[in-house]
Design an enzyme around this catalytic site. Structure first.
Site, mmCIF file in Angstrom:
data_model
loop_
_atom_site.group_PDB
_atom_site.id
_atom_site.type_symbol
_atom_site.label_atom_id
_atom_site.label_comp_id
_atom_site.label_asym_id
_atom_site.label_seq_id
_atom_site.Cartn_x
_atom_site.Cartn_y
_atom_site.Cartn_z
ATOM 1 N N TYR A 53 0.829 -1.199 0.000
ATOM 2 C CA TYR A 53 0.000 0.000 0.000
ATOM 3 C C TYR A 53 0.868 1.255 0.000
ATOM 4 O O TYR A 53 1.894 1.326 0.691
ATOM 5 C CB TYR A 53 -0.936 0.023 1.202
ATOM 6 C CG TYR A 53 -2.066 -0.976 1.136
ATOM 7 C CD1 TYR A 53 -2.292 -1.752 -0.003
ATOM 8 C CD2 TYR A 53 -2.924 -1.165 2.217
ATOM 9 C CE1 TYR A 53 -3.329 -2.666 -0.049
ATOM 10 C CE2 TYR A 53 -3.962 -2.075 2.176
ATOM 11 C CZ TYR A 53 -4.162 -2.826 1.047
ATOM 12 O OH TYR A 53 -5.189 -3.740 0.999
ATOM 13 N N PRO A 216 -16.680 -3.419 0.376
ATOM 14 C CA PRO A 216 -18.084 -3.652 0.735
ATOM 15 C C PRO A 216 -19.067 -2.784 -0.038
ATOM 16 O O PRO A 216 -20.242 -3.137 -0.140
ATOM 17 C CB PRO A 216 -18.115 -3.332 2.238
ATOM 18 C CG PRO A 216 -16.971 -2.397 2.449
ATOM 19 C CD PRO A 216 -15.904 -2.877 1.505
ATOM 20 N N LEU A 217 -18.601 -1.647 -0.585
ATOM 21 C CA LEU A 217 -19.474 -0.802 -1.409
ATOM 22 C C LEU A 217 -19.222 -1.014 -2.895
ATOM 23 O O LEU A 217 -19.733 -0.261 -3.727
ATOM 24 C CB LEU A 217 -19.276 0.684 -1.053
ATOM 25 C CG LEU A 217 -19.479 1.073 0.412
ATOM 26 C CD1 LEU A 217 -19.438 2.582 0.559
ATOM 27 C CD2 LEU A 217 -20.777 0.507 0.955
ATOM 28 N N GLY A 220 -17.797 1.931 -4.583
ATOM 29 C CA GLY A 220 -18.691 3.081 -4.524
ATOM 30 C C GLY A 220 -20.043 2.842 -5.172
ATOM 31 O O GLY A 220 -20.960 3.648 -5.020
ATOM 32 N N GLY A 223 -22.854 2.880 -2.751
ATOM 33 C CA GLY A 223 -22.842 4.016 -1.832
ATOM 34 C C GLY A 223 -23.670 5.198 -2.306
ATOM 35 O O GLY A 223 -23.395 6.336 -1.931
#
Length: 332
Positions: A53, A216-217, A220, A223
């Site tokens: 990352y 989890p979205l 986006g 969302g």
């Protein structure tokens, strides 16, 4: 905050996992520290990162930001269940060189020491294999992990982006050695992407792994993407190409519109419902949220307290049909 055991272990973790992938590339160090402080204050004790990352020439930067936060003291490290990952190439200056990536015993040894240094800690709670290494036998991987456990450098091992049969193969190999094996699987899983229900989640449940959904979205898409598009705020943000242009697909757009319309009727926010839905799923420890701002963290925290009715859950299944486990998912 609610807590649960991580898979079959005695380790207690929050039901929201703080993802740090945006720390560095999109969120500067000061704001990243503020988000971590806010998460810890709210009772979130499970933080997830990875050695790559920061990406590109800045890979490792995210771990450094987490490490500088630990260095501030105040019990930050002791209160945090720290997870990081190994697999990606970490050669200096973007150089691709043999044995600086994947899961050979040599790279695992090299990578864990480098992560410990960047993270400013002497141990990692959960060390995760970021991807399947099809060229390294599990006996070699577990030999390396057993040594690290004996040295006190890591406590548990987990997988990420592994198939169900990989989980079975890994833990059968560990059992032959008398090792603990994998205790978690971090996989792509959300309302719009439910293929993990076919084999990954059943395998995780069978072998006692906690499931940690990432995205989890869905980049986006879940969302409030259509509403944001209409309001001029853009639709689903690009996430590795996974959601780029998704709303241009008429079938996907119709799904997302139905989803947002349904939640409007209930006075609920799409992103919070997407997270709350995952918390109802069997085997799920907690979804990873990757806030770029403190406001996004606040929204994720509200999801833990959100209770979804059976009526709403059934309506969500109608919009985003379940795959179900194999072989019933594709056979009788």
């Amino acid at each position: 905050m609610e807590y649960t055991q991580l898979g079959r272990t005695g380790l207690k973790v929050s039901r929201i996992v703080l993802g740090t992938m945006n720390f560095g590339p999109q969120t500067d160090e000061t704001d990243s520290h503020a988000i971590m402080d806010a998460a810890l204050d709210a009772g979130v004790n499970f933080f997830d990162t990875a050695n790559v990352y920061g990406w590109g020439e800045n890979k490792g930067r995210t771990e450094e930001i987490v490490g500088s936060w630990f260095a501030q003291g105040g019990g930050r490290r002791d209160k945090t269940v720290l997870a990081t990952k190994v697999y990606g190439n970490m050669g200096a200056d973007g150089e691709v060189w043999p044995n600086h990536d994947r899961l050979s015993a040599l790279n695992i040894r090299r990578a864990v020491d480098a992560s410990l240094k960047r993270l400013n800690t002497d141990y990692i709670d959960l060390y995760q294999f970021h991807h399947v290494d099809r060229h390294t036998p599990w006996d070699e991987i577990w030999q390396a992990i057993d040594v690290l456990v004996q040295q006190g450098k890591i406590l548990y091992a987990g997988s990420s982006n592994h198939a169900g049969w990989h989980i079975a193969q890994a833990n059968e190999a560990a059992a032959r050695r008398g090792s603990l094996g994998l205790v978690s699987e971090q996989c792509l899983y959300n309302l719009a992407e439910r293929r993990a229900e076919m084999e990954v989640i059943p395998a995780a449940e069978s072998y006692g792994l906690g499931v940690i959904p990432w995205s989890p979205l869905h980049g986006g898409l879940l969302g409030g993407a259509v509403r944001k598009e209409r309001e001029g705020g853009g639709g689903a943000r690009t996430n590795g190409g996974r959601s780029a242009g998704a709303l241009a697909n008429s079938a996907i757009r119709a799904q997302i519109e139905a989803y947002e319309d349904l939640l409007d009727k209930h006075g609920l926010r799409p992103g919070e419902v997407a997270l709350a839905w995952l918390l109802t799923r069997p085997g799920v420890t907690g979804p990873i949220v990757g806030p770029r701002t403190s406001g996004q963290l606040d929204s994720a925290l509200r999801a833990v307290e959100l209770e979804l009715s059976q009526e709403l859950l059934s309506a969500l299944d109608e919009i985003f049909p379940a795959t179900g486990p194999s072989p019933e998912a594709f056979a009788w």
